[in-house]
Design a protein around this motif. Structure first.
Motif, PDB file in Angstrom:
ATOM      1  N   TYR A  76       0.834  -1.193   0.000  1.00  0.00           N
ATOM      2  CA  TYR A  76       0.000   0.000   0.000  1.00  0.00           C
ATOM      3  C   TYR A  76       0.876   1.253   0.000  1.00  0.00           C
ATOM      4  O   TYR A  76       1.866   1.321   0.726  1.00  0.00           O
ATOM      5  CB  TYR A  76      -0.907  -0.003   1.229  1.00  0.00           C
ATOM      6  N   VAL A  77       0.463   2.237  -0.797  1.00  0.00           N
ATOM      7  CA  VAL A  77       1.204   3.490  -0.919  1.00  0.00           C
ATOM      8  C   VAL A  77       0.203   4.639  -0.873  1.00  0.00           C
ATOM      9  O   VAL A  77      -0.845   4.577  -1.541  1.00  0.00           O
ATOM     10  CB  VAL A  77       1.985   3.533  -2.260  1.00  0.00           C
ATOM     11  N   ASN A  78       0.498   5.681  -0.106  1.00  0.00           N
ATOM     12  CA  ASN A  78      -0.348   6.873  -0.114  1.00  0.00           C
ATOM     13  C   ASN A  78      -0.278   7.522  -1.486  1.00  0.00           C
ATOM     14  O   ASN A  78       0.806   7.718  -2.039  1.00  0.00           O
ATOM     15  CB  ASN A  78       0.089   7.866   0.957  1.00  0.00           C
ATOM     16  N   ASP A  79      -1.429   7.857  -2.039  1.00  0.00           N
ATOM     17  CA  ASP A  79      -1.537   8.455  -3.371  1.00  0.00           C
ATOM     18  C   ASP A  79      -2.329   9.743  -3.248  1.00  0.00           C
ATOM     19  O   ASP A  79      -3.522   9.717  -2.948  1.00  0.00           O
ATOM     20  CB  ASP A  79      -2.246   7.467  -4.303  1.00  0.00           C
ATOM     21  N   SER A  80      -1.679  10.874  -3.464  1.00  0.00           N
ATOM     22  CA  SER A  80      -2.365  12.167  -3.373  1.00  0.00           C
ATOM     23  C   SER A  80      -2.529  12.804  -4.745  1.00  0.00           C
ATOM     24  O   SER A  80      -2.709  14.010  -4.862  1.00  0.00           O
ATOM     25  CB  SER A  80      -1.628  13.096  -2.413  1.00  0.00           C
ATOM     26  N   SER A  81      -2.492  12.003  -5.790  1.00  0.00           N
ATOM     27  CA  SER A  81      -2.709  12.525  -7.142  1.00  0.00           C
ATOM     28  C   SER A  81      -4.193  12.797  -7.363  1.00  0.00           C
ATOM     29  O   SER A  81      -5.042  12.373  -6.576  1.00  0.00           O
ATOM     30  CB  SER A  81      -2.197  11.520  -8.181  1.00  0.00           C
ATOM     31  N   MET A  82      -4.506  13.481  -8.397  1.00  0.00           N
ATOM     32  CA  MET A  82      -5.884  13.766  -8.813  1.00  0.00           C
ATOM     33  C   MET A  82      -6.663  14.554  -7.766  1.00  0.00           C
ATOM     34  O   MET A  82      -7.893  14.436  -7.675  1.00  0.00           O
ATOM     35  CB  MET A  82      -6.602  12.474  -9.207  1.00  0.00           C
ATOM     36  N   GLY A  83      -5.982  15.330  -6.931  1.00  0.00           N
ATOM     37  CA  GLY A  83      -6.635  16.215  -5.982  1.00  0.00           C
ATOM     38  C   GLY A  83      -7.316  15.530  -4.810  1.00  0.00           C
ATOM     39  O   GLY A  83      -8.172  16.124  -4.163  1.00  0.00           O
ATOM     40  N   MET A  84      -6.961  14.281  -4.534  1.00  0.00           N
ATOM     41  CA  MET A  84      -7.555  13.568  -3.399  1.00  0.00           C
ATOM     42  C   MET A  84      -6.512  12.641  -2.796  1.00  0.00           C
ATOM     43  O   MET A  84      -5.504  12.347  -3.429  1.00  0.00           O
ATOM     44  CB  MET A  84      -8.782  12.779  -3.839  1.00  0.00           C
ATOM     45  N   THR A  85      -6.774  12.181  -1.592  1.00  0.00           N
ATOM     46  CA  THR A  85      -5.878  11.230  -0.945  1.00  0.00           C
ATOM     47  C   THR A  85      -6.519   9.851  -1.004  1.00  0.00           C
ATOM     48  O   THR A  85      -7.666   9.674  -0.579  1.00  0.00           O
ATOM     49  CB  THR A  85      -5.609  11.628   0.518  1.00  0.00           C
ATOM     50  N   ARG A  86      -5.766   8.899  -1.555  1.00  0.00           N
ATOM     51  CA  ARG A  86      -6.246   7.526  -1.673  1.00  0.00           C
ATOM     52  C   ARG A  86      -5.106   6.593  -1.290  1.00  0.00           C
ATOM     53  O   ARG A  86      -3.966   7.019  -1.150  1.00  0.00           O
ATOM     54  CB  ARG A  86      -6.671   7.215  -3.111  1.00  0.00           C
ATOM     55  N   ILE A  87      -5.423   5.326  -1.158  1.00  0.00           N
ATOM     56  CA  ILE A  87      -4.418   4.306  -0.890  1.00  0.00           C
ATOM     57  C   ILE A  87      -4.256   3.474  -2.163  1.00  0.00           C
ATOM     58  O   ILE A  87      -5.182   2.787  -2.585  1.00  0.00           O
ATOM     59  CB  ILE A  87      -4.800   3.396   0.291  1.00  0.00           C
ATOM     60  N   GLU A  88      -3.090   3.567  -2.770  1.00  0.00           N
ATOM     61  CA  GLU A  88      -2.780   2.789  -3.959  1.00  0.00           C
ATOM     62  C   GLU A  88      -2.414   1.369  -3.555  1.00  0.00           C
ATOM     63  O   GLU A  88      -1.748   1.143  -2.551  1.00  0.00           O
ATOM     64  CB  GLU A  88      -1.601   3.422  -4.700  1.00  0.00           C
ATOM     65  N   VAL A  89      -2.859   0.414  -4.344  1.00  0.00           N
ATOM     66  CA  VAL A  89      -2.522  -0.994  -4.141  1.00  0.00           C
ATOM     67  C   VAL A  89      -1.503  -1.376  -5.209  1.00  0.00           C
ATOM     68  O   VAL A  89      -1.730  -1.141  -6.397  1.00  0.00           O
ATOM     69  CB  VAL A  89      -3.767  -1.904  -4.260  1.00  0.00           C
ATOM     70  N   GLN A  90      -0.378  -1.924  -4.763  1.00  0.00           N
ATOM     71  CA  GLN A  90       0.665  -2.387  -5.673  1.00  0.00           C
ATOM     72  C   GLN A  90       0.917  -3.863  -5.456  1.00  0.00           C
ATOM     73  O   GLN A  90       0.661  -4.399  -4.372  1.00  0.00           O
ATOM     74  CB  GLN A  90       1.976  -1.626  -5.439  1.00  0.00           C
ATOM     75  N   CYS A  91       1.439  -4.522  -6.475  1.00  0.00           N
ATOM     76  CA  CYS A  91       1.842  -5.912  -6.328  1.00  0.00           C
ATOM     77  C   CYS A  91       3.010  -5.969  -5.348  1.00  0.00           C
ATOM     78  O   CYS A  91       3.999  -5.241  -5.503  1.00  0.00           O
ATOM     79  CB  CYS A  91       2.248  -6.486  -7.689  1.00  0.00           C
ATOM     80  N   GLY A  92       2.906  -6.810  -4.344  1.00  0.00           N
ATOM     81  CA  GLY A  92       3.958  -6.948  -3.343  1.00  0.00           C
ATOM     82  C   GLY A  92       5.207  -7.604  -3.886  1.00  0.00           C
ATOM     83  O   GLY A  92       6.279  -7.479  -3.308  1.00  0.00           O
ATOM     84  N   SER A  93       5.095  -8.273  -5.008  1.00  0.00           N
ATOM     85  CA  SER A  93       6.233  -8.957  -5.604  1.00  0.00           C
ATOM     86  C   SER A  93       7.027  -8.062  -6.552  1.00  0.00           C
ATOM     87  O   SER A  93       8.245  -8.009  -6.475  1.00  0.00           O
ATOM     88  CB  SER A  93       5.735 -10.206  -6.343  1.00  0.00           C
ATOM     89  N   CYS A  94       6.331  -7.334  -7.446  1.00  0.00           N
ATOM     90  CA  CYS A  94       7.049  -6.558  -8.473  1.00  0.00           C
ATOM     91  C   CYS A  94       6.812  -5.056  -8.402  1.00  0.00           C
ATOM     92  O   CYS A  94       7.415  -4.297  -9.155  1.00  0.00           O
ATOM     93  CB  CYS A  94       6.710  -7.081  -9.868  1.00  0.00           C
ATOM     94  N   GLY A  95       5.921  -4.601  -7.515  1.00  0.00           N
ATOM     95  CA  GLY A  95       5.673  -3.169  -7.360  1.00  0.00           C
ATOM     96  C   GLY A  95       4.767  -2.558  -8.413  1.00  0.00           C
ATOM     97  O   GLY A  95       4.620  -1.343  -8.479  1.00  0.00           O
ATOM     98  N   SER A  96       4.118  -3.377  -9.235  1.00  0.00           N
ATOM     99  CA  SER A  96       3.228  -2.845 -10.263  1.00  0.00           C
ATOM    100  C   SER A  96       1.969  -2.245  -9.651  1.00  0.00           C
ATOM    101  O   SER A  96       1.444  -2.742  -8.655  1.00  0.00           O
ATOM    102  CB  SER A  96       2.830  -3.950 -11.241  1.00  0.00           C
ATOM    103  N   HIS A  97       1.483  -1.184 -10.282  1.00  0.00           N
ATOM    104  CA  HIS A  97       0.230  -0.541  -9.876  1.00  0.00           C
ATOM    105  C   HIS A  97      -0.940  -1.454 -10.225  1.00  0.00           C
ATOM    106  O   HIS A  97      -1.050  -1.923 -11.358  1.00  0.00           O
ATOM    107  CB  HIS A  97       0.075   0.801 -10.603  1.00  0.00           C
ATOM    108  N   LEU A  98      -1.815  -1.691  -9.241  1.00  0.00           N
ATOM    109  CA  LEU A  98      -2.990  -2.528  -9.464  1.00  0.00           C
ATOM    110  C   LEU A  98      -4.278  -1.717  -9.429  1.00  0.00           C
ATOM    111  O   LEU A  98      -5.179  -1.955 -10.220  1.00  0.00           O
ATOM    112  CB  LEU A  98      -3.060  -3.624  -8.391  1.00  0.00           C
ATOM    113  N   GLY A  99      -4.371  -0.770  -8.518  1.00  0.00           N
ATOM    114  CA  GLY A  99      -5.575   0.033  -8.346  1.00  0.00           C
ATOM    115  C   GLY A  99      -5.538   0.732  -7.003  1.00  0.00           C
ATOM    116  O   GLY A  99      -4.468   1.146  -6.553  1.00  0.00           O
ATOM    117  N   HIS A 100      -6.699   0.818  -6.339  1.00  0.00           N
ATOM    118  CA  HIS A 100      -6.793   1.493  -5.044  1.00  0.00           C
ATOM    119  C   HIS A 100      -7.704   0.704  -4.109  1.00  0.00           C
ATOM    120  O   HIS A 100      -8.534  -0.079  -4.562  1.00  0.00           O
ATOM    121  CB  HIS A 100      -7.348   2.914  -5.221  1.00  0.00           C
ATOM    122  N   VAL A 101      -7.530   0.946  -2.806  1.00  0.00           N
ATOM    123  CA  VAL A 101      -8.406   0.335  -1.813  1.00  0.00           C
ATOM    124  C   VAL A 101      -9.096   1.452  -1.034  1.00  0.00           C
ATOM    125  O   VAL A 101      -8.483   2.471  -0.714  1.00  0.00           O
ATOM    126  CB  VAL A 101      -7.640  -0.626  -0.863  1.00  0.00           C
TER     127      VAL A 101
END
Length: 136
Positions: A76-101
């Protein structure tokens, strides 16, 4: 990201979403309405991400799950893009962006979490195709 080791195995759109943090439009992804039993894996590295047993219709237009298949396979990574704060979900193995939770949205799930994941970030293996199972 020209030297990204996943570049040669992903098409341009897959690379944009997985490795550059892009997103697909809602209701356009291959799996947003998939109701088939099976398992979802990271398209970049093949890590096991989600089970169809935790998938639910959140009416957001992306495949939605209430928990990952294995906690260590997502980060999980804090994502403050697009004018809001969200939690980005990344693959724990390769770090790829998957979406948000998203948390606490009143969904009738055991965790009250909604993992909104880009279809293009995943591959799907139907339960009948799983190793050691016999198809109908």
């Amino acid at each position: 990201m020209q030297n990204d080791p996943f570049r040669e195995n992903l098409n341009d759109f897959e690379f944009h979403v997985l490795r550059e943090g892009g997103t697909e439009r809602p209701y356009t992804g291959e799996y947003w309405n998939n109701k088939e039993p099976g398992t979802y894996f990271c398209k970049a590295c093949g890590a096991k991400l989600f089970s169809s047993e935790t998938k639910f219709d959140s009416r957001c237009g992306w495949p939605s799950f209430f928990k990952p298949a294995e906690n260590s396979n997502v980060t999980y990574v804090n994502d403050s893009s697009m004018g809001m704060t969200r939690i980005e979900v990344q693959c724990g193995s390769c770090g790829s962006h998957l979406g948000h939770v998203f948390e606490g949205e009143g969904f009738d799930t055991p965790t009250d979490l909604r993992y909104c994941i880009n279809s293009v970030s995943m591959t799907f293996e139907p339960a009948s195709d799983a190793p050691g199972t016999v198809g109908n």
